[in-house]
Design a protein around this motif. Structure first.
Motif, PDB file in Angstrom:
ATOM      1  N   ASN A 148       0.821  -1.213   0.000  1.00 52.20           N
ATOM      2  CA  ASN A 148       0.000   0.000   0.000  1.00 52.20           C
ATOM      3  C   ASN A 148       0.858   1.267   0.000  1.00 52.20           C
ATOM      4  OD1 ASN A 148      -2.289  -1.519  -0.019  1.00 52.20           O
ATOM      5  ND2 ASN A 148      -2.752  -1.293   2.166  1.00 52.20           N
ATOM      6  N   GLN A 149       1.983   1.216   0.711  1.00 54.91           N
ATOM      7  CA  GLN A 149       2.893   2.357   0.721  1.00 54.91           C
ATOM      8  C   GLN A 149       3.448   2.597  -0.680  1.00 54.91           C
ATOM      9  OE1 GLN A 149       3.693   4.436   3.114  1.00 54.91           O
ATOM     10  NE2 GLN A 149       5.404   5.531   2.148  1.00 54.91           N
ATOM     11  N   TRP A 150       3.783   1.523  -1.353  1.00 55.74           N
ATOM     12  CA  TRP A 150       4.290   1.623  -2.719  1.00 55.74           C
ATOM     13  C   TRP A 150       3.229   2.218  -3.637  1.00 55.74           C
ATOM     14  CZ3 TRP A 150       5.427  -3.126  -6.330  1.00 55.74           C
ATOM     15  CH2 TRP A 150       6.160  -2.690  -7.453  1.00 55.74           C
ATOM     16  N   ALA A 151       1.987   1.771  -3.452  1.00 55.77           N
ATOM     17  CA  ALA A 151       0.900   2.282  -4.281  1.00 55.77           C
ATOM     18  C   ALA A 151       0.663   3.772  -4.029  1.00 55.77           C
ATOM     19  CB  ALA A 151      -0.377   1.491  -4.002  1.00 55.77           C
ATOM     20  N   ALA A 190       2.542   1.737 -11.874  1.00 56.38           N
ATOM     21  CA  ALA A 190       1.200   1.389 -11.394  1.00 56.38           C
ATOM     22  C   ALA A 190       0.844  -0.044 -11.779  1.00 56.38           C
ATOM     23  CB  ALA A 190       0.183   2.363 -11.967  1.00 56.38           C
ATOM     24  N   ASN A 191       1.184  -0.444 -12.978  1.00 52.53           N
ATOM     25  CA  ASN A 191       0.917  -1.821 -13.386  1.00 52.53           C
ATOM     26  C   ASN A 191       1.709  -2.813 -12.542  1.00 52.53           C
ATOM     27  OD1 ASN A 191      -0.982  -1.424 -15.474  1.00 52.53           O
ATOM     28  ND2 ASN A 191       0.644  -0.763 -16.867  1.00 52.53           N
ATOM     29  N   CYS A 199      -5.464  -1.041  -4.555  1.00 50.20           N
ATOM     30  CA  CYS A 199      -5.977  -0.443  -5.788  1.00 50.20           C
ATOM     31  C   CYS A 199      -6.530   0.956  -5.538  1.00 50.20           C
ATOM     32  CB  CYS A 199      -7.063  -1.338  -6.384  1.00 50.20           C
ATOM     33  SG  CYS A 199      -6.445  -2.869  -7.105  1.00 50.20           S
ATOM     34  N   SER A 200      -7.189   1.104  -4.410  1.00 49.47           N
ATOM     35  CA  SER A 200      -7.721   2.427  -4.070  1.00 49.47           C
ATOM     36  C   SER A 200      -6.600   3.459  -3.983  1.00 49.47           C
ATOM     37  CB  SER A 200      -8.477   2.351  -2.743  1.00 49.47           C
ATOM     38  OG  SER A 200      -8.931   3.627  -2.359  1.00 49.47           O
ATOM     39  N   HIS A 201      -5.503   3.100  -3.303  1.00 49.60           N
ATOM     40  CA  HIS A 201      -4.354   4.007  -3.214  1.00 49.60           C
ATOM     41  C   HIS A 201      -3.786   4.297  -4.598  1.00 49.60           C
ATOM     42  CE1 HIS A 201      -3.911   4.480   1.067  1.00 49.60           C
ATOM     43  NE2 HIS A 201      -3.927   3.166   1.272  1.00 49.60           N
ATOM     44  N   ALA A 202      -3.649   3.257  -5.404  1.00 47.12           N
ATOM     45  CA  ALA A 202      -3.010   3.422  -6.711  1.00 47.12           C
ATOM     46  C   ALA A 202      -3.836   4.313  -7.626  1.00 47.12           C
ATOM     47  CB  ALA A 202      -2.789   2.052  -7.353  1.00 47.12           C
ATOM     48  N   PHE A 203      -5.137   4.055  -7.726  1.00 43.36           N
ATOM     49  CA  PHE A 203      -5.954   4.827  -8.648  1.00 43.36           C
ATOM     50  C   PHE A 203      -6.203   6.245  -8.127  1.00 43.36           C
ATOM     51  CE2 PHE A 203      -7.290   0.491 -10.038  1.00 43.36           C
ATOM     52  CZ  PHE A 203      -6.741   0.580 -11.317  1.00 43.36           C
ATOM     53  N   GLN A 204      -6.249   6.402  -6.803  1.00 42.81           N
ATOM     54  CA  GLN A 204      -6.364   7.749  -6.251  1.00 42.81           C
ATOM     55  C   GLN A 204      -5.131   8.579  -6.611  1.00 42.81           C
ATOM     56  OE1 GLN A 204      -9.042   8.895  -4.758  1.00 42.81           O
ATOM     57  NE2 GLN A 204      -8.200  10.938  -4.394  1.00 42.81           N
ATOM     58  N   ASP A 250       4.221   6.058 -26.518  1.00 43.61           N
ATOM     59  CA  ASP A 250       5.126   5.405 -25.579  1.00 43.61           C
ATOM     60  C   ASP A 250       4.382   4.852 -24.361  1.00 43.61           C
ATOM     61  OD1 ASP A 250       4.547   8.090 -24.981  1.00 43.61           O
ATOM     62  OD2 ASP A 250       6.226   8.204 -23.569  1.00 43.61           O
ATOM     63  N   MET A 251       3.139   5.282 -24.170  1.00 43.71           N
ATOM     64  CA  MET A 251       2.356   4.829 -23.027  1.00 43.71           C
ATOM     65  C   MET A 251       1.255   3.847 -23.433  1.00 43.71           C
ATOM     66  SD  MET A 251       1.849   8.447 -21.010  1.00 43.71           S
ATOM     67  CE  MET A 251       0.812   7.684 -19.771  1.00 43.71           C
ATOM     68  N   ARG A 252       1.187   3.479 -24.717  1.00 49.11           N
ATOM     69  CA  ARG A 252       0.052   2.716 -25.230  1.00 49.11           C
ATOM     70  C   ARG A 252      -0.180   1.426 -24.433  1.00 49.11           C
ATOM     71  NH1 ARG A 252      -2.907   2.054 -29.873  1.00 49.11           N
ATOM     72  NH2 ARG A 252      -3.509  -0.088 -30.377  1.00 49.11           N
ATOM     73  N   ARG A 253       0.847   0.599 -24.332  1.00 46.08           N
ATOM     74  CA  ARG A 253       0.677  -0.707 -23.696  1.00 46.08           C
ATOM     75  C   ARG A 253       0.320  -0.563 -22.218  1.00 46.08           C
ATOM     76  NH1 ARG A 253       4.841  -5.793 -24.362  1.00 46.08           N
ATOM     77  NH2 ARG A 253       3.706  -7.248 -23.004  1.00 46.08           N
ATOM     78  N   ASP A 254       1.035   0.325 -21.513  1.00 43.54           N
ATOM     79  CA  ASP A 254       0.782   0.489 -20.073  1.00 43.54           C
ATOM     80  C   ASP A 254      -0.595   1.082 -19.808  1.00 43.54           C
ATOM     81  OD1 ASP A 254       3.229  -0.527 -19.105  1.00 43.54           O
ATOM     82  OD2 ASP A 254       4.232   1.335 -19.664  1.00 43.54           O
ATOM     83  N   CYS A 255      -1.037   2.014 -20.661  1.00 44.79           N
ATOM     84  CA  CYS A 255      -2.351   2.630 -20.442  1.00 44.79           C
ATOM     85  C   CYS A 255      -3.483   1.616 -20.662  1.00 44.79           C
ATOM     86  CB  CYS A 255      -2.535   3.819 -21.386  1.00 44.79           C
ATOM     87  SG  CYS A 255      -1.614   5.286 -20.883  1.00 44.79           S
ATOM     88  N   ILE A 256      -3.335   0.766 -21.672  1.00 39.50           N
ATOM     89  CA  ILE A 256      -4.367  -0.242 -21.914  1.00 39.50           C
ATOM     90  C   ILE A 256      -4.449  -1.209 -20.732  1.00 39.50           C
ATOM     91  CG2 ILE A 256      -4.983  -2.206 -23.385  1.00 39.50           C
ATOM     92  CD1 ILE A 256      -3.855  -0.619 -25.759  1.00 39.50           C
ATOM     93  N   GLU A 257      -3.281  -1.630 -20.224  1.00 35.08           N
ATOM     94  CA  GLU A 257      -3.285  -2.530 -19.074  1.00 35.08           C
ATOM     95  C   GLU A 257      -3.909  -1.858 -17.852  1.00 35.08           C
ATOM     96  OE1 GLU A 257      -0.247  -5.184 -16.276  1.00 35.08           O
ATOM     97  OE2 GLU A 257       0.516  -4.159 -18.067  1.00 35.08           O
ATOM     98  N   LEU A 258      -3.596  -0.587 -17.659  1.00 37.74           N
ATOM     99  CA  LEU A 258      -4.181   0.151 -16.536  1.00 37.74           C
ATOM    100  C   LEU A 258      -5.701   0.231 -16.658  1.00 37.74           C
ATOM    101  CD1 LEU A 258      -1.957   3.258 -15.683  1.00 37.74           C
ATOM    102  CD2 LEU A 258      -2.663   1.422 -14.158  1.00 37.74           C
ATOM    103  N   PHE A 259      -6.174   0.443 -17.881  1.00 36.75           N
ATOM    104  CA  PHE A 259      -7.616   0.538 -18.103  1.00 36.75           C
ATOM    105  C   PHE A 259      -8.302  -0.766 -17.697  1.00 36.75           C
ATOM    106  CE2 PHE A 259     -11.405   0.176 -20.787  1.00 36.75           C
ATOM    107  CZ  PHE A 259     -12.046   1.363 -20.473  1.00 36.75           C
ATOM    108  N   VAL A 260      -7.661  -1.901 -18.052  1.00 34.20           N
ATOM    109  CA  VAL A 260      -8.219  -3.196 -17.681  1.00 34.20           C
ATOM    110  C   VAL A 260      -8.253  -3.354 -16.164  1.00 34.20           C
ATOM    111  CG1 VAL A 260      -7.876  -5.694 -17.833  1.00 34.20           C
ATOM    112  CG2 VAL A 260      -7.515  -4.261 -19.848  1.00 34.20           C
TER     113      VAL A 260
END
Length: 767
Positions: free
Chosen positions: A674-677, A697-698, A716-721, A748-758
């Protein structure tokens, strides 16, 4: 070299800068607990608490916070205009004004003895600190070669005596150093006089204070009192070896005491005006025999010398046949007056004569007659320094003169008969011989020079020994000032570092409000002193200077030296001291919630020290409100881009710091994912670190998915906040159309953003 008397700055690293008026915990409670405050809290928010303790930003500003704010503002101005002289002036003014406010508060608490004593002690410490900043200003910030001796007044075709004196001082490094110390001490005395006058506590004299009215009345009433003088001319007491009436004698000594204080403050012209106002025009004339601003004017007096009519002075010197003749005769006369006044004081039970002897001894450079009236360490240093400077100048004047003394003997012929008439026991020819031997051997005579130290370093040593009987209070600042005068900067800064290290080692010990104030004052002064020395023309390396890095063999060689003394030619330990002091002060500002001040000092740190400090700072804020984190980030970004000093790249410095914070958070997994997030927030504040924010984040979310449902949801709450602090990422996670737009503009963020969206969709479904 660091002299023997400059011992440890703090006899113990915990030695107080000012005494605690009451060692009991009850005292600290009374003056730190709001329940005992004379001002009720303005709102409940003053007592607001955070997980880490009281939120100091919501508390009323304390005196110590006030000093820290004032110093930070001065440093900001310096970073804009690079004028260290202005910064030092503000440092001194801030301490002076705060000390006066404390004294005023002390007067309001005069029926609470412990409180009043405590406030007065704090005021004395601030006054000593103000004196230290003023010393730096005089010694090193004012780089004009003609300061403080000036040019000797208006220029003439043939140099006058004052032109020559000013030239002697400016051309000799040691005399110039001594003159700067004297100017500093005279300014302190002048400020003290002004403050005393403002408070209505100074002496007051009227038009008849100096005319001995009581003695005159006594003579008219009784006429034949054998203990009193029978005449009222200025020389009557010496000539008749008789006394004045007691009240007249006390008035005379009070006047002479005030005149001495004025001369000690470099105000000879004001002293002369005071004499005239009190009915002693004859004494005014005697004080001005070396010129309207004294024989060797310094500082403000040297500036006033510009208004002196140099042509008239030159004509008088030509008429005398020698430009040193009048100065020599006048100094000899002052010496005789000092001796006679001291003898009168010795034979009388009254104070009469003590201050008169010191007054004229100052003009003659007669150290032995000044010391009896010295009361402080500053007085002793001023007396030794002033007499040594006068003797050195007179000796150089004598060496530059033609050895034909016929002109000088002619000048002396006037008045010698009068002198002889006052010495009834000696023939006139003998008196003539004594006077001529004294003066034509060129002033000063050996009996004065033999009592003086041989060098300026010896002057400092002698002044210290003469003041050994003084109380120990204020000794810490006095030793700092001696180090500054002698340019012993390395041990001075090292002692500040050692004191804080020792304090940190005693971290489990109980603290008090007084102890915390002392520590805060020491940290503030140490950091600003280090910075001031870095930007003054002295041999102290700046915190970001590129230096020779010692090899392992050199380090081992230094550690083997007796006493653990490193070579003075190696500047790395000195630079380390500067960085340590800045880091210690920055950590203090963080602990006391003065977040807006941290980047001002971080800009001056070496890169590795700055990044370590800021990483610790950001880690401490991670569990705080997001608004506080964004404010700290924004403040740092503005400072680094506004003041890209030394090794700071204003555009990328903060990116490098937050990347370091994120990396340290990953390896500190003992605190939980949680601290990392939560640490992701630092990457989301800037567009330049968004790619790293998405990638990290991923990684966090993958790790969290291995845990149980509560861990997943909290993490997840910490990460998305944290990620929502970026407007682009926030909208992309909420809207698939915005996600398409983002990945199109940032491939340059395409792959990471799609994974984050999932991951976000999974989090929404699980929630």
């Amino acid at each position: 070299m660091h002299t023997s008397y400059t011992n440890k700055l703090f006899q113990s690293p915990l030695s107080p800068l000012f005494p605690d008026p009451d060692q009991s915990a009850d005292f600290d409670a009374r003056y730190t607990n709001p329940a005992y405050s004379s001002r009720p809290p303005s709102s409940p928010s003053e007592y607001q608490m955070s997980p880490g303790g009281p939120v100091h930003a919501h508390m009323p500003a304390t005196g110590q916070d006030r000093d820290e704010q004032d110093f930070a503002k001065a440093l900001e101005l310096f970073m804009e205009d690079n004028n260290i002289q202005n910064a030092l002036e503000v440092f001194a003014q801030s301490c002076t004004q705060h000390s006066r406010d404390l004294r005023a508060e002390g007067l309001q608490n005069q029926y609470r003895a412990a409180r009043m004593m405590h406030l007065q002690a704090e005021a004395r410490v601030l006054e000593a600190e103000a004196a230290t900043w003023t010393l730096l200003l005089h010694m090193y910030a004012r780089t004009n070669k003609t300061y403080p001796g000036g040019r000797g007044g208006q220029q003439t075709s043939v140099p006058t005596l004052h032109h020559t004196v000013a030239s002697i001082i400016s051309d000799d490094a040691k005399l110039l150093q001594c003159a700067r110390v004297i100017t500093w001490l005279e300014e302190l005395a002048s400020q003290s006089l002004d403050y005393t006058t403002e408070q209505g506590q100074g002496p007051r004299f009227h038009q008849k204070s100096g005319v001995w009215s009581d003695t005159q009345a006594a003579l008219q009433d009784r006429g034949n009192d054998t203990g009193l003088v029978t005449e009222l001319d200025p020389d009557a007491t010496t000539r008749q070896k008789a006394a004045l009436k007691r009240d007249s004698s006390r008035d005379e000594d009070a006047l002479n005491g005030h005149l001495f204080e004025l001369v000690k403050a470099g105000r000879i012209s004001q002293a002369a005006r005071t004499c005239t106002d009190c009915g002693q025009s004859w004494r005014a004339a005697s004080l001005l025999g070396g010129g309207p601003n004294g024989p060797t004017p310094l500082g403000p007096a040297a500036q006033e010398q510009r208004s002196v009519k140099a042509l008239e002075q030159l004509a008088a010197e030509i008429e005398a046949g020698s430009n040193t003749a009048l100065r020599t005769v006048w100094k000899w006369a002052c010496y005789q007056v000092a001796e006679a006044a001291a003898e009168s004081h010795h034979q009388s039970s009254e104070m009469a004569g003590k201050h008169e002897a010191a007054l004229y001894a100052t003009l003659a450079g007669h150290l032995g007659k000044i010391l009896p009236v010295c009361q402080t360490r500053a007085d002793f240093l001023w007396a030794h320094s002033r007499c040594w400077l006068e003797a050195q100048v007179d000796q150089q004047l004598a060496a530059s003169q033609d050895q034909d003394d016929s002109g000088l003997r002619a000048a002396l012929s006037v008045g010698l008969d009068a002198v002889a008439s006052t010495r009834h026991a000696q023939p006139e020819e003998e008196v003539h011989s004594i006077v001529l031997d004294d003066i034509t051997a060129f002033w000063p005579p050996s009996r004065l020079t033999d009592a003086l130290p041989d060098s300026f370093e010896a002057v400092l040593e002698a002044a210290h020994k003469a003041a050994e009987h003084q109380p120990d209070s204020g000794m810490e600042h006095w030793q700092m000032q001696q180090d500054i005068i002698q340019q012993d900067f390395a041990p001075l800064l090292a002692r500040f570092v050692e004191a804080e290290d020792h304090q940190a080692a005693q971290g489990s010990a109980p603290h008090s409000a007084t102890g915390d104030k002392q520590r805060a004052a020491r940290l503030r002064m140490g950091a600003h002193l280090a910075l001031a020395l870095c930007y003054l023309p002295v041999e102290v390396p700046g915190p970001q200077d590129t230096l020779h890095i010692r090899s392992h063999e050199e380090v081992n060689e230094d550690s083997d030296r007796e006493g653990q003394e490193a070579s003075k030619s190696d500047d790395l330990p000195l630079q380390d001291s500067v960085n340590q002091l800045l880091q210690q002060y920055a950590m203090h500002l963080i602990q006391t919630e003065q977040h807006e001040l941290v980047p001002i000092y971080a800009c001056h740190m070496r890169q590795d020290v700055r990044r370590i400090t800021y990483a610790s700072y950001f880690h401490s804020l991670t569990q705080r409100d997001m608004v506080d984190c964004r404010a700290a980030y924004q403040s740092a970004w503005e400072s680094f881009t506004r003041w890209p000093r030394g090794d700071i790249n204003g555009e990328t410095e903060l990116d490098d710091i937050v990347e370091q914070v994120m990396g340290e958070s990953f390896w500190a997994m003992g605190k939980g994912p949680n601290q990392w997030a939560a640490t992701l927030r630092w990457l989301a504040f800037s567009d330049s670190t968004l790619p790293l924010a998405a990638k990290e984040a991923n990684r966090v979310l993958r790790l969290l998915s291995l845990g149980g449902d509560p861990a997943v949801m909290a993490g997840c709450s910490h990460a998305f906040q944290a990620l929502k602090q970026s407007g682009d990422l926030h909208t992309a996670l909420e809207d698939e159309g915005q996600l398409t737009t983002l990945v199109t503009s940032r491939p340059d963020m395409r792959r990471d953003c799609i994974e984050l969206f999932v991951w976000y969709q999974i989090y929404q479904l699980a929630g």
